[in-house]
Scaffold this motif. Structure first.
Motif, PDB file in Angstrom:
ATOM      1  N   GLN A 278       0.765  -1.144   0.025  1.00 33.60           N
ATOM      2  CA  GLN A 278       0.043   0.147  -0.048  1.00 33.60           C
ATOM      3  C   GLN A 278       0.967   1.207   0.114  1.00 33.60           C
ATOM      4  OE1 GLN A 278      -2.287   0.609   3.422  1.00 33.60           O
ATOM      5  NE2 GLN A 278      -4.064   1.370   2.348  1.00 33.60           N
ATOM      6  N   GLU A 279       1.043   1.825  -0.997  1.00 36.24           N
ATOM      7  CA  GLU A 279       2.083   2.673  -1.385  1.00 36.24           C
ATOM      8  C   GLU A 279       2.106   3.935  -0.758  1.00 36.24           C
ATOM      9  OE1 GLU A 279       2.870   3.454  -5.537  1.00 36.24           O
ATOM     10  OE2 GLU A 279       3.765   1.415  -5.710  1.00 36.24           O
ATOM     11  N   ASP A 280       0.827   4.486  -0.198  1.00 37.67           N
ATOM     12  CA  ASP A 280       0.841   5.620   0.557  1.00 37.67           C
ATOM     13  C   ASP A 280       1.037   5.518   2.003  1.00 37.67           C
ATOM     14  OD1 ASP A 280      -1.585   4.032   0.780  1.00 37.67           O
ATOM     15  OD2 ASP A 280      -2.958   5.767   1.046  1.00 37.67           O
ATOM     16  N   GLU A 281       1.259   4.145   2.509  1.00 39.15           N
ATOM     17  CA  GLU A 281       1.518   3.906   4.025  1.00 39.15           C
ATOM     18  C   GLU A 281       2.822   3.110   4.177  1.00 39.15           C
ATOM     19  OE1 GLU A 281      -1.136   2.427   6.845  1.00 39.15           O
ATOM     20  OE2 GLU A 281      -2.912   3.414   5.980  1.00 39.15           O
ATOM     21  N   ILE A 282       3.121   2.276   3.152  1.00 37.20           N
ATOM     22  CA  ILE A 282       4.331   1.427   3.280  1.00 37.20           C
ATOM     23  C   ILE A 282       5.521   2.044   2.109  1.00 37.20           C
ATOM     24  CG2 ILE A 282       5.318  -0.943   3.038  1.00 37.20           C
ATOM     25  CD1 ILE A 282       3.171  -0.368   5.428  1.00 37.20           C
ATOM     26  N   GLU A 283       6.762   2.063   2.609  1.00 37.72           N
ATOM     27  CA  GLU A 283       7.863   2.456   1.719  1.00 37.72           C
ATOM     28  C   GLU A 283       8.424   1.398   1.215  1.00 37.72           C
ATOM     29  OE1 GLU A 283       9.126   5.797   1.786  1.00 37.72           O
ATOM     30  OE2 GLU A 283      10.525   5.385   0.156  1.00 37.72           O
ATOM     31  N   SER A 284       8.573   0.363   1.852  1.00 36.95           N
ATOM     32  CA  SER A 284       9.421  -0.869   1.417  1.00 36.95           C
ATOM     33  C   SER A 284       8.983  -2.155   2.327  1.00 36.95           C
ATOM     34  CB  SER A 284      10.742  -0.740   1.173  1.00 36.95           C
ATOM     35  OG  SER A 284      11.496  -0.601   2.547  1.00 36.95           O
ATOM     36  N   ALA A 285       9.180  -3.370   1.907  1.00 38.42           N
ATOM     37  CA  ALA A 285       8.833  -4.332   2.719  1.00 38.42           C
ATOM     38  C   ALA A 285       9.957  -5.462   2.088  1.00 38.42           C
ATOM     39  CB  ALA A 285       7.657  -4.715   2.879  1.00 38.42           C
ATOM     40  N   ARG A 286      10.191  -6.546   3.083  1.00 40.21           N
ATOM     41  CA  ARG A 286      10.872  -7.718   2.747  1.00 40.21           C
ATOM     42  C   ARG A 286      10.940  -8.715   3.525  1.00 40.21           C
ATOM     43  NH1 ARG A 286      17.293  -7.259   3.481  1.00 40.21           N
ATOM     44  NH2 ARG A 286      16.952  -9.417   3.554  1.00 40.21           N
ATOM     45  N   TRP A 287      11.108  -9.944   2.897  1.00 42.24           N
ATOM     46  CA  TRP A 287      11.159 -10.967   4.051  1.00 42.24           C
ATOM     47  C   TRP A 287      12.630 -11.285   4.650  1.00 42.24           C
ATOM     48  CZ3 TRP A 287       6.671 -13.158   5.289  1.00 42.24           C
ATOM     49  CH2 TRP A 287       5.470 -13.139   4.281  1.00 42.24           C
ATOM     50  N   PHE A 288      12.539 -11.667   5.608  1.00 41.41           N
ATOM     51  CA  PHE A 288      13.780 -12.059   6.342  1.00 41.41           C
ATOM     52  C   PHE A 288      13.828 -13.496   6.800  1.00 41.41           C
ATOM     53  CE2 PHE A 288      13.831  -7.493   6.851  1.00 41.41           C
ATOM     54  CZ  PHE A 288      15.088  -6.943   6.482  1.00 41.41           C
ATOM     55  N   THR A 289      15.025 -14.449   6.703  1.00 41.39           N
ATOM     56  CA  THR A 289      14.984 -15.498   7.649  1.00 41.39           C
ATOM     57  C   THR A 289      16.165 -14.924   8.869  1.00 41.39           C
ATOM     58  OG1 THR A 289      17.572 -15.610   6.744  1.00 41.39           O
ATOM     59  CG2 THR A 289      15.591 -16.701   5.586  1.00 41.39           C
ATOM     60  N   ARG A 290      16.053 -15.700   9.740  1.00 40.40           N
ATOM     61  CA  ARG A 290      16.718 -15.221  10.774  1.00 40.40           C
ATOM     62  C   ARG A 290      18.180 -15.108  10.692  1.00 40.40           C
ATOM     63  NH1 ARG A 290      13.167 -19.069  12.050  1.00 40.40           N
ATOM     64  NH2 ARG A 290      11.475 -18.903  13.605  1.00 40.40           N
ATOM     65  N   GLU A 291      18.581 -15.622   9.883  1.00 44.58           N
ATOM     66  CA  GLU A 291      20.233 -15.189   9.770  1.00 44.58           C
ATOM     67  C   GLU A 291      20.280 -13.905   8.914  1.00 44.58           C
ATOM     68  OE1 GLU A 291      18.675 -18.261   8.916  1.00 44.58           O
ATOM     69  OE2 GLU A 291      19.600 -19.393  10.426  1.00 44.58           O
ATOM     70  N   GLU A 292      19.351 -13.705   7.810  1.00 43.59           N
ATOM     71  CA  GLU A 292      19.649 -12.451   7.108  1.00 43.59           C
ATOM     72  C   GLU A 292      18.833 -11.217   8.317  1.00 43.59           C
ATOM     73  OE1 GLU A 292      17.899 -14.229   2.750  1.00 43.59           O
ATOM     74  OE2 GLU A 292      16.445 -13.387   4.382  1.00 43.59           O
ATOM     75  N   PHE A 293      18.174 -11.698   9.090  1.00 41.62           N
ATOM     76  CA  PHE A 293      17.635 -10.510  10.047  1.00 41.62           C
ATOM     77  C   PHE A 293      18.836 -10.194  11.095  1.00 41.62           C
ATOM     78  CE2 PHE A 293      15.964  -9.757  14.396  1.00 41.62           C
ATOM     79  CZ  PHE A 293      15.214  -8.716  14.339  1.00 41.62           C
ATOM     80  N   ALA A 294      19.481 -11.129  11.479  1.00 40.83           N
ATOM     81  CA  ALA A 294      21.016 -10.965  12.211  1.00 40.83           C
ATOM     82  C   ALA A 294      21.700 -10.124  11.474  1.00 40.83           C
ATOM     83  CB  ALA A 294      21.328 -12.175  12.960  1.00 40.83           C
ATOM     84  N   ALA A 295      22.052 -10.593  10.271  1.00 40.32           N
ATOM     85  CA  ALA A 295      23.156 -10.004   9.457  1.00 40.32           C
ATOM     86  C   ALA A 295      22.774  -8.648   9.146  1.00 40.32           C
ATOM     87  CB  ALA A 295      23.429 -10.559   8.132  1.00 40.32           C
ATOM     88  N   ALA A 296      21.385  -8.187   8.803  1.00 49.08           N
ATOM     89  CA  ALA A 296      21.003  -6.812   8.386  1.00 49.08           C
ATOM     90  C   ALA A 296      21.373  -5.929   9.936  1.00 49.08           C
ATOM     91  CB  ALA A 296      19.708  -6.764   8.102  1.00 49.08           C
ATOM     92  N   ILE A 297      21.049  -6.653  11.026  1.00 47.73           N
ATOM     93  CA  ILE A 297      21.229  -5.548  12.178  1.00 47.73           C
ATOM     94  C   ILE A 297      22.872  -5.327  12.307  1.00 47.73           C
ATOM     95  CG2 ILE A 297      20.992  -5.582  14.826  1.00 47.73           C
ATOM     96  CD1 ILE A 297      18.504  -7.125  14.491  1.00 47.73           C
ATOM     97  N   ASP A 298      23.518  -6.432  12.253  1.00 53.54           N
ATOM     98  CA  ASP A 298      24.710  -6.377  12.299  1.00 53.54           C
ATOM     99  C   ASP A 298      25.640  -5.259  11.442  1.00 53.54           C
ATOM    100  OD1 ASP A 298      25.136  -7.890  14.426  1.00 53.54           O
ATOM    101  OD2 ASP A 298      25.850  -9.560  13.156  1.00 53.54           O
ATOM    102  N   SER A 299      25.104  -5.291  10.193  1.00 54.24           N
ATOM    103  CA  SER A 299      25.688  -4.312   9.288  1.00 54.24           C
ATOM    104  C   SER A 299      25.163  -3.031   9.267  1.00 54.24           C
ATOM    105  CB  SER A 299      25.287  -4.994   7.729  1.00 54.24           C
ATOM    106  OG  SER A 299      24.003  -4.759   7.427  1.00 54.24           O
ATOM    107  N   GLY A 300      24.223  -2.933  10.002  1.00 61.14           N
ATOM    108  CA  GLY A 300      23.590  -1.312  10.130  1.00 61.14           C
ATOM    109  C   GLY A 300      22.578  -1.094   9.109  1.00 61.14           C
ATOM    110  N   GLU A 301      22.294  -2.006   8.305  1.00 65.00           N
ATOM    111  CA  GLU A 301      21.035  -2.113   7.209  1.00 65.00           C
ATOM    112  C   GLU A 301      19.684  -1.809   7.753  1.00 65.00           C
ATOM    113  OE1 GLU A 301      19.568  -4.661   3.667  1.00 65.00           O
ATOM    114  OE2 GLU A 301      20.902  -5.253   4.805  1.00 65.00           O
ATOM    115  N   LEU A 302      19.645  -2.462   8.892  1.00 64.26           N
ATOM    116  CA  LEU A 302      18.199  -2.494   9.562  1.00 64.26           C
ATOM    117  C   LEU A 302      18.342  -2.005  11.036  1.00 64.26           C
ATOM    118  CD1 LEU A 302      15.233  -3.822   9.837  1.00 64.26           C
ATOM    119  CD2 LEU A 302      16.525  -6.089  10.578  1.00 64.26           C
TER     120      LEU A 302
END
Ligand SMILES: [Zn+2]
Length: 331
Positions: A278-302
């Motif tokens: 819903q473009e007027d409310e949500i800028e972007s969205a994506r699926w995360f595995t647990r490994e991707e979630f941890a890596a994205a926090i570590d890298s500062g991306e998330l």
């Protein structure tokens, strides 16, 4: 994927599942105060408590309360004795320390008083967002209730029926219309917030419009009039993401007085639809595995949700353990 309508009809029959305290008590859901609601109608209650030097007063100013650091270095509310100026201020009866076998008269009583501090006021005013996770259970409960109630008073100064001014009554728990005498009660607006999990056990995180870069969380929205909780979850997720969910499971809730919500937390499984934001409310969205979630926090991306939020607890429920957050330090 089949017909969304048919799938949703099936989820309605399933109903909301409840697990036994899967996310514990979120930061703002820790109050054990005895609210003593049966005493509020006594018009002498607040005057008596204001004349009692053992009464403990929470000072509020807008969305902030007076806070300080205790001897143990932990943030807490500054609980002061009443002062004569308080009798001219909006005063809210919050309750007593929990019973533990003592009658109310022998337990500490708490009031919140809404002040208007001057420009040179050097006291340690802080918002609940800033200190909520650092406060003990009692202070978190006092601050949450006080600011929720004060927010309502600040925005309900006039009668919704006739437009006349309203005045506080019932020890701060209602307002009365000065013209027609109608009684008005504090509002709490229920909102659902839900982790969406796919068949690979990934979680969907979305960035809302206007959020800081990298800040992503789970989907949320207000419950509409005439709507049950499960229906609100299914509708909000489909509106915002295009996905149809089922197996809607209740995880926990907490008050969220920014300004007046009650967040009801769920998790749900994708059963249909396709990712379409819903473009007027949500800028972007994506699926995360647990490994991707941890890596994205570590890298500062998330930048994950603050640990004050129930979103943190719901994501933690999926992740399986705590994760680093971007909370603001106390000072
Ligand atoms: Zn009125």
């Amino acid at each position: 994927m089949g017909s969304g309508v048919a799938v949703r009809a099936q989820t309605r029959v399933t109903g909301v599942k409840v697990l036994p305290e899967p996310i514990g008590r979120p930061a703002l859901a820790r109050s054990d105060l005895d609210r003593a609601a049966h005493l509020r109608a006594d018009p002498g209650l607040v005057p008596r408590l204001l004349s009692d030097p053992t009464t403990r007063v929470v000072s509020l100013a807008g969305d902030r309360a007076e806070c300080g650091l205790g001897a143990d270095g932990r943030a807490g509310l500054v609980l002061r004795a009443p002062v004569p100026e308080d009798s001219g201020r909006l005063t809210l009866f919050l309750g007593f320390d929990p019973a533990e076998g003592h009658p109310a008269g022998e337990r500490a009583a708490y009031l919140a008083v809404v002040e208007e501090p001057g420009q040179d006021d050097a006291r340690g005013w802080a918002t609940l967002r800033r200190v909520g996770t650092m406060l003990g259970d009692r202070d978190a409960g006092l601050f949450t209730t006080a600011v929720a109630l004060a927010n309502w008073h600040a925005t309900h100064t006039h009668c919704p029926r006739c437009g006349s001014a309203t005045i506080p009554a019932t020890s701060g728990w209602t307002r009365l219309c000065e013209s027609g005498g109608s009684q008005h009660f504090p509002r709490t607006d229920p909102a659902v917030i839900c982790s969406v999990i796919d068949d690979q056990d990934r979680i969907l995180l979305a960035q809302g419009r206007g959020w800081p870069p990298g800040r992503m969380s789970i989907l949320a929205g207000f419950v509409e009039p005439g709507e049950a909780l499960e229906a609100a979850v299914v509708r909000e997720i489909e509106e915002e993401s295009g996905l149809v969910v089922g197996e809607v499971t209740y995880l926990g809730d907490q008050p969220w007085p920014f300004p007046a919500s009650l967040m009801l937390g769920f998790t749900a499984r994708v059963v249909g639809g396709e990712l379409r934001l819903q473009e007027d409310e949500i800028e972007s969205a994506r699926w995360f595995t647990r490994e991707e979630f941890a890596a994205a926090i570590d890298s500062g991306e998330l930048l994950p949700s603050s640990s004050l939020s129930i979103a943190y607890r719901i994501i933690e429920h999926w992740y399986g353990r705590p994760f680093p957050t971007t909370d603001i330090p106390v000072r």
